[in-house]
Design a protein around this motif. Sequence first.
Motif, PDB file in Angstrom:
ATOM      1  N   VAL A 115       0.797  -1.225   0.000  1.00  0.00           N
ATOM      2  CA  VAL A 115       0.000   0.000   0.000  1.00  0.00           C
ATOM      3  C   VAL A 115       0.836   1.284   0.000  1.00  0.00           C
ATOM      4  O   VAL A 115       0.305   2.352  -0.244  1.00  0.00           O
ATOM      5  CB  VAL A 115      -1.006   0.048   1.187  1.00  0.00           C
ATOM      6  CG1 VAL A 115      -2.004  -1.076   1.099  1.00  0.00           C
ATOM      7  CG2 VAL A 115      -0.313   0.071   2.514  1.00  0.00           C
ATOM      8  N   THR A 116       2.108   1.185   0.283  1.00  0.00           N
ATOM      9  CA  THR A 116       2.960   2.378   0.311  1.00  0.00           C
ATOM     10  C   THR A 116       3.816   2.429  -0.959  1.00  0.00           C
ATOM     11  O   THR A 116       3.847   1.468  -1.729  1.00  0.00           O
ATOM     12  CB  THR A 116       3.899   2.365   1.538  1.00  0.00           C
ATOM     13  OG1 THR A 116       4.803   1.269   1.419  1.00  0.00           O
ATOM     14  CG2 THR A 116       3.121   2.274   2.834  1.00  0.00           C
ATOM     15  N   PRO A 117       4.559   3.504  -1.142  1.00  0.00           N
ATOM     16  CA  PRO A 117       5.424   3.584  -2.324  1.00  0.00           C
ATOM     17  C   PRO A 117       6.661   2.693  -2.248  1.00  0.00           C
ATOM     18  O   PRO A 117       7.409   2.618  -3.209  1.00  0.00           O
ATOM     19  CB  PRO A 117       5.853   5.054  -2.370  1.00  0.00           C
ATOM     20  CG  PRO A 117       4.970   5.770  -1.444  1.00  0.00           C
ATOM     21  CD  PRO A 117       4.455   4.785  -0.468  1.00  0.00           C
ATOM     22  N   PHE A 118       6.890   2.018  -1.117  1.00  0.00           N
ATOM     23  CA  PHE A 118       8.013   1.093  -1.052  1.00  0.00           C
ATOM     24  C   PHE A 118       7.847   0.098  -2.192  1.00  0.00           C
ATOM     25  O   PHE A 118       6.755  -0.411  -2.415  1.00  0.00           O
ATOM     26  CB  PHE A 118       8.033   0.347   0.291  1.00  0.00           C
ATOM     27  CG  PHE A 118       9.216  -0.558   0.451  1.00  0.00           C
ATOM     28  CD1 PHE A 118      10.428  -0.041   0.889  1.00  0.00           C
ATOM     29  CD2 PHE A 118       9.139  -1.902   0.141  1.00  0.00           C
ATOM     30  CE1 PHE A 118      11.538  -0.857   1.023  1.00  0.00           C
ATOM     31  CE2 PHE A 118      10.241  -2.728   0.275  1.00  0.00           C
ATOM     32  CZ  PHE A 118      11.447  -2.211   0.720  1.00  0.00           C
ATOM     33  N   PRO A 119       8.915  -0.183  -2.935  1.00  0.00           N
ATOM     34  CA  PRO A 119       8.767  -1.062  -4.107  1.00  0.00           C
ATOM     35  C   PRO A 119       8.226  -2.453  -3.740  1.00  0.00           C
ATOM     36  O   PRO A 119       8.894  -3.245  -3.076  1.00  0.00           O
ATOM     37  CB  PRO A 119      10.185  -1.158  -4.671  1.00  0.00           C
ATOM     38  CG  PRO A 119      10.884   0.052  -4.153  1.00  0.00           C
ATOM     39  CD  PRO A 119      10.269   0.334  -2.801  1.00  0.00           C
ATOM     40  N   TYR A 120       7.018  -2.710  -4.181  1.00  0.00           N
ATOM     41  CA  TYR A 120       6.356  -3.988  -3.922  1.00  0.00           C
ATOM     42  C   TYR A 120       7.179  -5.149  -4.462  1.00  0.00           C
ATOM     43  O   TYR A 120       7.228  -6.213  -3.871  1.00  0.00           O
ATOM     44  CB  TYR A 120       4.966  -3.939  -4.559  1.00  0.00           C
ATOM     45  CG  TYR A 120       4.132  -5.174  -4.431  1.00  0.00           C
ATOM     46  CD1 TYR A 120       3.796  -5.697  -3.192  1.00  0.00           C
ATOM     47  CD2 TYR A 120       3.661  -5.824  -5.566  1.00  0.00           C
ATOM     48  CE1 TYR A 120       3.004  -6.828  -3.082  1.00  0.00           C
ATOM     49  CE2 TYR A 120       2.868  -6.950  -5.469  1.00  0.00           C
ATOM     50  CZ  TYR A 120       2.544  -7.450  -4.227  1.00  0.00           C
ATOM     51  OH  TYR A 120       1.765  -8.570  -4.128  1.00  0.00           O
ATOM     52  N   LYS A 121       7.885  -4.901  -5.578  1.00  0.00           N
ATOM     53  CA  LYS A 121       8.692  -5.963  -6.191  1.00  0.00           C
ATOM     54  C   LYS A 121       9.760  -6.488  -5.243  1.00  0.00           C
ATOM     55  O   LYS A 121      10.098  -7.657  -5.251  1.00  0.00           O
ATOM     56  CB  LYS A 121       9.299  -5.489  -7.504  1.00  0.00           C
ATOM     57  CG  LYS A 121      10.308  -4.367  -7.389  1.00  0.00           C
ATOM     58  CD  LYS A 121      10.735  -3.815  -8.717  1.00  0.00           C
ATOM     59  CE  LYS A 121      10.024  -2.629  -9.219  1.00  0.00           C
ATOM     60  NZ  LYS A 121       8.822  -2.107  -8.854  1.00  0.00           N
ATOM     61  N   VAL A 122      10.305  -5.622  -4.392  1.00  0.00           N
ATOM     62  CA  VAL A 122      11.331  -6.047  -3.431  1.00  0.00           C
ATOM     63  C   VAL A 122      10.739  -7.070  -2.464  1.00  0.00           C
ATOM     64  O   VAL A 122      11.340  -8.109  -2.190  1.00  0.00           O
ATOM     65  CB  VAL A 122      11.898  -4.827  -2.651  1.00  0.00           C
ATOM     66  CG1 VAL A 122      12.793  -5.265  -1.508  1.00  0.00           C
ATOM     67  CG2 VAL A 122      12.639  -3.894  -3.599  1.00  0.00           C
ATOM     68  N   ILE A 123       9.537  -6.790  -1.982  1.00  0.00           N
ATOM     69  CA  ILE A 123       8.892  -7.696  -1.027  1.00  0.00           C
ATOM     70  C   ILE A 123       8.436  -8.984  -1.707  1.00  0.00           C
ATOM     71  O   ILE A 123       8.522 -10.062  -1.112  1.00  0.00           O
ATOM     72  CB  ILE A 123       7.718  -6.994  -0.320  1.00  0.00           C
ATOM     73  CG1 ILE A 123       8.249  -5.869   0.564  1.00  0.00           C
ATOM     74  CG2 ILE A 123       6.890  -7.964   0.491  1.00  0.00           C
ATOM     75  CD1 ILE A 123       9.186  -6.291   1.681  1.00  0.00           C
ATOM     76  N   THR A 124       7.967  -8.902  -2.955  1.00  0.00           N
ATOM     77  CA  THR A 124       7.538 -10.137  -3.621  1.00  0.00           C
ATOM     78  C   THR A 124       8.730 -11.075  -3.805  1.00  0.00           C
ATOM     79  O   THR A 124       8.623 -12.273  -3.552  1.00  0.00           O
ATOM     80  CB  THR A 124       6.870  -9.863  -4.987  1.00  0.00           C
ATOM     81  OG1 THR A 124       7.796  -9.300  -5.905  1.00  0.00           O
ATOM     82  CG2 THR A 124       5.666  -8.962  -4.843  1.00  0.00           C
ATOM     83  N   ILE A 125       9.858 -10.510  -4.209  1.00  0.00           N
ATOM     84  CA  ILE A 125      11.057 -11.330  -4.414  1.00  0.00           C
ATOM     85  C   ILE A 125      11.575 -11.863  -3.076  1.00  0.00           C
ATOM     86  O   ILE A 125      11.916 -13.044  -2.960  1.00  0.00           O
ATOM     87  CB  ILE A 125      12.132 -10.529  -5.179  1.00  0.00           C
ATOM     88  CG1 ILE A 125      11.646 -10.281  -6.615  1.00  0.00           C
ATOM     89  CG2 ILE A 125      13.472 -11.260  -5.178  1.00  0.00           C
ATOM     90  CD1 ILE A 125      12.462  -9.277  -7.411  1.00  0.00           C
ATOM     91  N   MET A 126      11.595 -11.008  -2.048  1.00  0.00           N
ATOM     92  CA  MET A 126      12.052 -11.456  -0.728  1.00  0.00           C
ATOM     93  C   MET A 126      11.129 -12.518  -0.145  1.00  0.00           C
ATOM     94  O   MET A 126      11.574 -13.423   0.554  1.00  0.00           O
ATOM     95  CB  MET A 126      12.164 -10.280   0.233  1.00  0.00           C
ATOM     96  CG  MET A 126      13.375  -9.413  -0.026  1.00  0.00           C
ATOM     97  SD  MET A 126      13.548  -8.099   1.181  1.00  0.00           S
ATOM     98  CE  MET A 126      13.927  -9.053   2.645  1.00  0.00           C
ATOM     99  N   SER A 127       9.835 -12.414  -0.431  1.00  0.00           N
ATOM    100  CA  SER A 127       8.883 -13.412   0.069  1.00  0.00           C
ATOM    101  C   SER A 127       9.192 -14.788  -0.505  1.00  0.00           C
ATOM    102  O   SER A 127       9.132 -15.799   0.201  1.00  0.00           O
ATOM    103  CB  SER A 127       7.453 -12.998  -0.264  1.00  0.00           C
ATOM    104  OG  SER A 127       7.115 -11.813   0.404  1.00  0.00           O
ATOM    105  N   GLY A 128       9.529 -14.833  -1.779  1.00  0.00           N
ATOM    106  CA  GLY A 128       9.934 -16.103  -2.381  1.00  0.00           C
ATOM    107  C   GLY A 128      11.269 -16.563  -1.863  1.00  0.00           C
ATOM    108  O   GLY A 128      11.489 -17.747  -1.592  1.00  0.00           O
ATOM    109  N   TRP A 129      12.182 -15.614  -1.716  1.00  0.00           N
ATOM    110  CA  TRP A 129      13.530 -15.909  -1.239  1.00  0.00           C
ATOM    111  C   TRP A 129      13.502 -16.543   0.147  1.00  0.00           C
ATOM    112  O   TRP A 129      14.241 -17.473   0.442  1.00  0.00           O
ATOM    113  CB  TRP A 129      14.311 -14.606  -1.231  1.00  0.00           C
ATOM    114  CG  TRP A 129      15.727 -14.640  -0.798  1.00  0.00           C
ATOM    115  CD1 TRP A 129      16.617 -15.663  -0.902  1.00  0.00           C
ATOM    116  CD2 TRP A 129      16.445 -13.570  -0.195  1.00  0.00           C
ATOM    117  NE1 TRP A 129      17.845 -15.285  -0.411  1.00  0.00           N
ATOM    118  CE2 TRP A 129      17.755 -13.995   0.030  1.00  0.00           C
ATOM    119  CE3 TRP A 129      16.093 -12.279   0.159  1.00  0.00           C
ATOM    120  CZ2 TRP A 129      18.726 -13.194   0.601  1.00  0.00           C
ATOM    121  CZ3 TRP A 129      17.065 -11.472   0.719  1.00  0.00           C
ATOM    122  CH2 TRP A 129      18.369 -11.933   0.941  1.00  0.00           C
TER     123      TRP A 129
END
Length: 192
Positions: A115-129
């Motif tokens: 929901v924030t401007p923090f890059p969602y892609k970073v969290i999606t990749i880290m979630s898989g990682w």
Amino acid sequence: MLRRLYTWTMDQAESRNALWVLAFVAFIESSVFPIPPDVLMIPMVLAAPHRAWLIAGVATLSSVLGGLLGYGIGFFFFEGIGQPILESLGKADSMAEFNTRFNDVGFWAVLTAGVTPFPYKVITIMSGWTAMPMATFLVTSVVARALRFFIVAGLLRVYGAPVRDFIEKRLGLVFTAFVVLLLGGFLLVRYL
């Protein structure tokens, strides 16, 4: 280059294939693309307020599906590349500890990035990682992305063009304040 991408994205908002372009941008933004789908959504909703919920729905669905791609990138490429490097450096134990800590707060990390401007892609990749449980990742992604896109669409539908400048200039502040209030509410309920 970023400016050209931004200009291209804005031009697509006026095309007859705008919903498809929005779906594509929302999908790839969740794993690799630097321009958020809001850039397309804002002019699309302003041009057709009666389609605000459809536009927000397309952005939400596509973003969550793109988040699965990001999750896959983190999950599959970490195993093949990142993990052997960490093991050779003697950091495998540190990584296991980080994975546990990240997954303990994973719901909040995904919600905040969604929901924030923090890059969602970073969290999606880290979630898989970190091999976050898929159900946690999916449910939180749906909630977070729906909140973000439907709030923007709703504000634009109700207030129209005057709210555009406010959203574009203060989008990060608005959603960060929302997350802080949400977390504060949960803490109050939990400890009172």
